[in-house]
Each structure stands twice: as structure tokens, then as C-alpha cells.
Write an enzyme that holds these catalytic residues in place. Structure first.
Site, PDB file in Angstrom:
ATOM      1  CE  LYS A 122      17.516 -13.691  -4.538  1.00 32.79           C
ATOM      2  NZ  LYS A 122      18.863 -14.105  -5.022  1.00 32.79           N
ATOM      3  CE  LYS A 125      21.703  -2.542  -5.314  1.00 31.19           C
ATOM      4  NZ  LYS A 125      22.257  -3.433  -4.261  1.00 31.19           N
ATOM      5  CE  LYS A 146      24.306  -9.115 -11.897  1.00 24.47           C
ATOM      6  NZ  LYS A 146      25.544  -9.923 -11.729  1.00 24.47           N
TER       7      LYS A 146
END
Length: 335
Positions: A115, A198, A201
Site C-alpha cells: 500500500k 481476488k 470491496k
């Protein structure tokens, strides 16, 4: 009477609805495990603060996530289901654990590295850096035996184990060292439009994501439009046929059937019939969950009351651990 081993797990309230990967990979597993374990399940809203949030939206997402836990079968009378920030010991223990966590080992956490590289140093918060330490506090507060997690969280549980052992060696036996329970590979759900990624959300497009709270028609259309291939054979081949394999995985997970049995049922029938069958399975599974979640959300005061009662139960356990920790590290008790 033999005391049950304790379990802890949680999910962030990072969207208005959970998706089918959360349902299959976590909620179904939790539902079954709550009878075997003394289960603690949390909506980890403090973790959600590591990304920018609108305050009103975060509160709403927290309620919606809790409602979906309950609707999916996580019963507050059988488990301790609460909101993380309602138990202050989580944040307090995280600070203590941060003082025994090496800068290097925190920096080696794969999710942080990914990230921080994606967003850049200036957009990466200290909170994201210490996220795994807060996760360790979540787990260790409850003297947890087992932590059901996806494979992507295994590294964080390993750090939790290291911190527990380090604290115990330095200050005396205090924490139980937990064991990760990793979900089976067959439970990994991929995006319907991009079956190499994958399901998430945070996906850029929601076209390939099956949300628990979507209308039935929306869910049905997404399944019928799911990416497959050109040969028309319903067969599992993760490398060669990722789209069909993903749909077979969902079908098997929701029905409890073995994939070869499903392949046999749809042999020679093509993808249209197969998708219709899967559509019916998913709609039948989701619709009662959706209805129950919306019913709970129609009475937020009652939902808040249930969460408050459970937070008291969680705090009673967490505060006992925290009190021991404060004594062990030498903090002066308030007179």
C-alpha cells in the site's frame, strides 16, 4: 465442564455491503465455529481509520457490517459480537505492544509495503504502518487460541505470535500465543469480470462484485454476465479456465457439494444453464440474509443496544488482560 477454546476475528466496515468473498471466506466459517469456540467477533472500525472516511458514513457502515454479521448467522447470544472502538483496551494495548515492536519488522509487513508503494510515502499514515500492531492487540486482549484469517493475513498473525512471546519473555507469562486457522484455498473468490484478481470491496469496478445487500435482479445479472471462455465446458481448471473455476468454487461453497459433482450435473449443457443454476443458488442464499440485515437496520436503536451489551462482555475480558499488562510493564495504578 470443559471450557471452550477462544476464537477472535473481525472485518473492517469499509463498504456499505459485504461481498460474497467475505460471506464464504469468513462469515460461513465463523457461523460454524461459534458453536465449537468461545467466539469474539468485532467490527474493526479503528482499523478503518487508516483510510480517509466520512464520519457519518463510517458510523453507518459500522452498523451495516454488524447487521450483516447477525443476518449471516453470527448470533450475539452465542458469540460476543461488538464494535472495536467500544472497547478502549484495544487502542491502549496497541500502544504498549508498539513499544516492543521493531521498526524493521513492522516495515516488512507485506500489506504495508504494497500500500505504501501504491500510494506513496506522503499519503501513507503512521496508522497504516502500525495496523498489524493494533491487530495483535485485538487478538491478544482475549487470550485467543485461534484466529481464522485469509492467507493474506497470516503474516500479521505471525507478528502477533512474535509479540506475545517477546512480551512473555520480557515481563513474565501474560499472553496466550494464538494459532492461525487459514481458510482453504477453495474458498478464495475472484472478481466475476476479472477472475485473475481476488474479489474485493475496493475493486475499481463493482460489475464483478456480488454484494450481500444488492437487489436480487442486480445479483442475477452479474452472475449471468460473468466472464467465462469460449469452449462451453463446465470444468475446473484454475489456470486454463479461471472464470468457470471461480463460478464452480462459489457453487460448491454455497451448496456444500463437491466440484466434480457439479461438473457432472452440467456436462454437455453449456454455460447458460450453469449460470442459471448458480444464479438460483446465490439468490436463495443471499435473499434471507439481505432481508434480515435490512430489518435490523430499520431499528438502529435496538441494534446499538445489542452491540453495547456485547461490548460490555468483551470489555470485561479485555480489561482484565490490560490490567495485568499495565502491572507487568510497571505502570503506576491510579489511586
Amino acid at each position: 465442564m470443559t471450557q471452550k477454546a477462544r476464537l477472535y476475528s473481525g472485518m473492517q466496515p469499509s463498504a456499505d455491503s459485504l461481498q460474497i468473498g467475505n460471506y464464504i471466506g469468513a462469515l460461513l466459517q465463523w457461523r460454524d465455529m461459534q458453536d465449537t469456540y468461545d467466539a469474539f467477533f468485532s467490527v474493526v472500525d479503528l482499523h478503518a481509520l487508516t483510510q480517509p472516511n466520512d464520519p457519518a458514513e463510517l458510523r453507518e457502515k459500522t452498523r451495516r457490517t454488524a447487521a450483516q454479521y447477525i443476518a449471516a448467522g453470527i448470533e450475539p447470544s452465542r458469540s460476543t459480537l461488538y464494535v472495536q472502538s467500544h472497547v478502549r483496551a484495544h487502542a491502549e494495548l496497541a500502544w504498549i505492544l508498539s513499544t516492543i515492536t521493531g521498526f524493521g519488522e513492522a516495515g516488512r509487513m507485506t500489506q504495508f509495503k504494497d500500500k505504501s508503494q501504491r500510494y506513496g510515502a506522503d499519503a501513507t499514515s503512521v496508522g497504516l504502518f502500525t495496523y498489524p500492531v493494533l491487530m495483535a492487540a485485538d487478538i491478544l486482549l482475549y487470550q485467543t487460541h485461534v484466529v481464522p484469517v485469509g492467507d493474506d493475513q497470516k503474516q500479521h498473525v505471525e507478528l502477533t505470535r512474535d509479540l506475545a512471546e517477546r512480551f512473555n519473555a520480557r515481563y513474565g507469562e501474560t499472553f496466550r500465543v494464538p494459532e492461525p486457522v487459514i481458510q482453504a484455498e477453495t474458498a478464495r473468490i475472484y472478481d466475476l469480470q476479472n477472475p485473475s484478481a481476488k474479489m474485493s470491496k475496493s475493486a475499481e469496478s463493482h460489475a464483478g462484485v456480488l454484494w450481500l445487500l444488492d437487489d436480487v435482479d442486480v445479483t442475477a445479472k452479474k452472475i449471468m454476465r460473468a466472464v467465462t471462455d469460449n469452449d462451453g465446458v463446465v470444468a475446473y481448471d484454475r489456470e486454463g479456465k479461471p472464470g468457470v473455476s471461480n463460478l464452480l468454487t462459489i457453487y460448491a461453497a454455497l451448496t456444500g457439494r463437491q466440484i466434480p459433482s457439479i461438473e457432472d450435473e452440467y456436462a454437455g449443457r453449456g454455460y447458460g444453464d450453469f449460470k442459471k443454476g448458480l444464479r438460483d443458488v446465490v439468490v436463495a442464499e443471499f435473499e434471507p440474509v439481505r432481508a434480515r440485515a435490512l430489518e435490523l437496520l430499520d431499528d438502529p436503536a435496538e441494534l446499538d443496544r445489542v452491540l453495547a451489551v456485547n461490548a460490555e462482555k468483551a470489555a470485561a475480558v479485555a480489561d482484565e488482560t490490560l490490567s495485568t499488562v499495565y502491572d507487568r510493564v510497571g505502570l503506576l495504578r491510579r489511586a
